[in-house]
Design an enzyme around this catalytic site. Structure first.
Site, PDB file in Angstrom:
ATOM      1  N   LYS A   1       2.119  -2.498   6.602  1.00 40.75           N
ATOM      2  CA  LYS A   1       2.627  -2.467   5.203  1.00 40.75           C
ATOM      3  C   LYS A   1       3.943  -2.103   5.055  1.00 40.75           C
ATOM      4  CE  LYS A   1      -1.413  -3.806   3.185  1.00 40.75           C
ATOM      5  NZ  LYS A   1      -1.717  -5.247   2.703  1.00 40.75           N
TER       6      LYS A   1
ATOM      7  N   SER B   1       0.909  -1.117   0.293  1.00 38.75           N
ATOM      8  CA  SER B   1       0.102   0.020  -0.044  1.00 38.75           C
ATOM      9  C   SER B   1       0.629   1.332   0.203  1.00 38.75           C
ATOM     10  CB  SER B   1      -0.780   0.178   1.162  1.00 38.75           C
ATOM     11  OG  SER B   1      -1.565   1.225   1.422  1.00 38.75           O
TER      12      SER B   1
ATOM     13  N   TYR C   1      -2.031  -0.389  10.502  1.00 40.57           N
ATOM     14  CA  TYR C   1      -2.110  -0.555   8.859  1.00 40.57           C
ATOM     15  C   TYR C   1      -0.869  -0.187   8.207  1.00 40.57           C
ATOM     16  CZ  TYR C   1      -3.863  -1.066   4.494  1.00 40.57           C
ATOM     17  OH  TYR C   1      -4.067  -1.595   2.721  1.00 40.57           O
TER      18      TYR C   1
END
Ligand code: NDP
Length: 241
Positions: free
Chosen positions: A150, A133, A146
């Site tokens: 990532k 991402s 998150y």
């Protein structure tokens, strides 16, 4: 791009980017095996493309290892499954940090480890793509777990590239911007937040799942034979604006 004769494992193929990738691969000749969670999504995908499916919770390391072992051997791998929870940093519960690490960082490690061992044992070449991402590069409000998961995934990818490249396995990541999937509805349904993000994407739109799938297929293919160890933004220019 023709994948005839290739067997490709795609994780998180029940929805969104993973589903689009599995369908695109099948339309271009590949045999697909899907690892994902919801049985209904897997049944629906199998009906459309005739793939093998394994329902597994990728947060569970033993179940993940058993599922990928059952799915192998494969020529190519797409580590796509991912999940998110939104918490401000001060309120981030340890459970959510652990969950996102387990699904987004640890499960791709386990799946790639089994895939790479099998490729080496068979004495063939391979390629894998992790779906990361733009969150690996920047800090988004309420996305601490998150972003960390990532960024960790990209770090893992670079070490895999260094160690697995000499064994004939190419390793890369795609790093999408907001892509219109069920996850985006969860993370970007706040209209003000979405508008502010959109205003920073020079091409003027969010990504569609097929935009990401096309780049995944390119990185899997021999057309990308000299592309190795990259985190490739698929972001409409977000990272340079
Ligand atoms: P979706 O939520 O739309 O789909 C994710 C898929 O992964 C679902 O099939 C889901 O199954 C599966 N999955 C999630 N958790 C697990 C688990 N614990 N075990 C097994 N399968 C699981 O997400 P996207 O398609 O949007 O995301 C795909 C990838 O792209 C993810 O890695 C995500 O982080 C990344 N990404 C997405 C962006 C976006 O804006 N959408 C932007 C940048 C990156 P189920 O629904 O049954 O849980």
């Amino acid at each position: 791009m023709d994948f005839t004769g290739k067997h490709v494992v795609v994780t998180g193929a029940g929805k969104g980017i993973g589903r689009a990738t599995a369908v695109m691969l099948a339309r271009r000749g590949a045999t697909v095996t899907a690892l994902s969670r919801s049985e209904a999504d897997l049944a629906n995908l199998a009906e459309e493309i005739g793939c093998r499916t394994f329902a597994v919770d990728l947060a569970d390391p033993e179940a993940t290892r058993a599922a990928i072992r059952a799915a192998l051997p494969a020529d190519l791998l797409v580590n796509n499954a991912g999940t998110t929870e939104l918490d401000s940093f001060l309120d981030l519960p340890v459970e959510n940090m652990d969950l996102l690490y387990a699904v987004n960082t640890r499960s791709p490690m386990i799946v790639a480890q089994e895939y790479a061992r099998s490729i080496v044992e068979r004495g063939v070449k391979g390629a894998l793509v992790n779906v990361s991402s733009v969150s690996a590069f920047v800090g988004f409000r309420d996305h601490a777990a998150y972003c960390a998961s990532k960024a960790g995934l990209d770090g893992l990818m670079r070490v895999m590239a260094v160690e697995l490249g000499p064994m004939g396995i190419r390793v890369n990541a795609v790093n999408p911007t907001v892509t219109l999937t069920p996850m985006a509805i969860k993370a970007w349904s706040d209209e003000k937040k979405a508008a502010s993000m959109l205003s920073r994407i020079p091409v003027g739109r969010f990504a569609e799942p097929d935009d990401i799938a096309e780049v995944i297929l390119f990185l899997l293919s021999d057309a990308a034979a000299m592309v190795h160890g990259v985190s490739l933004p698929v972001d409409g220019g977000y990272m340079i604006a």
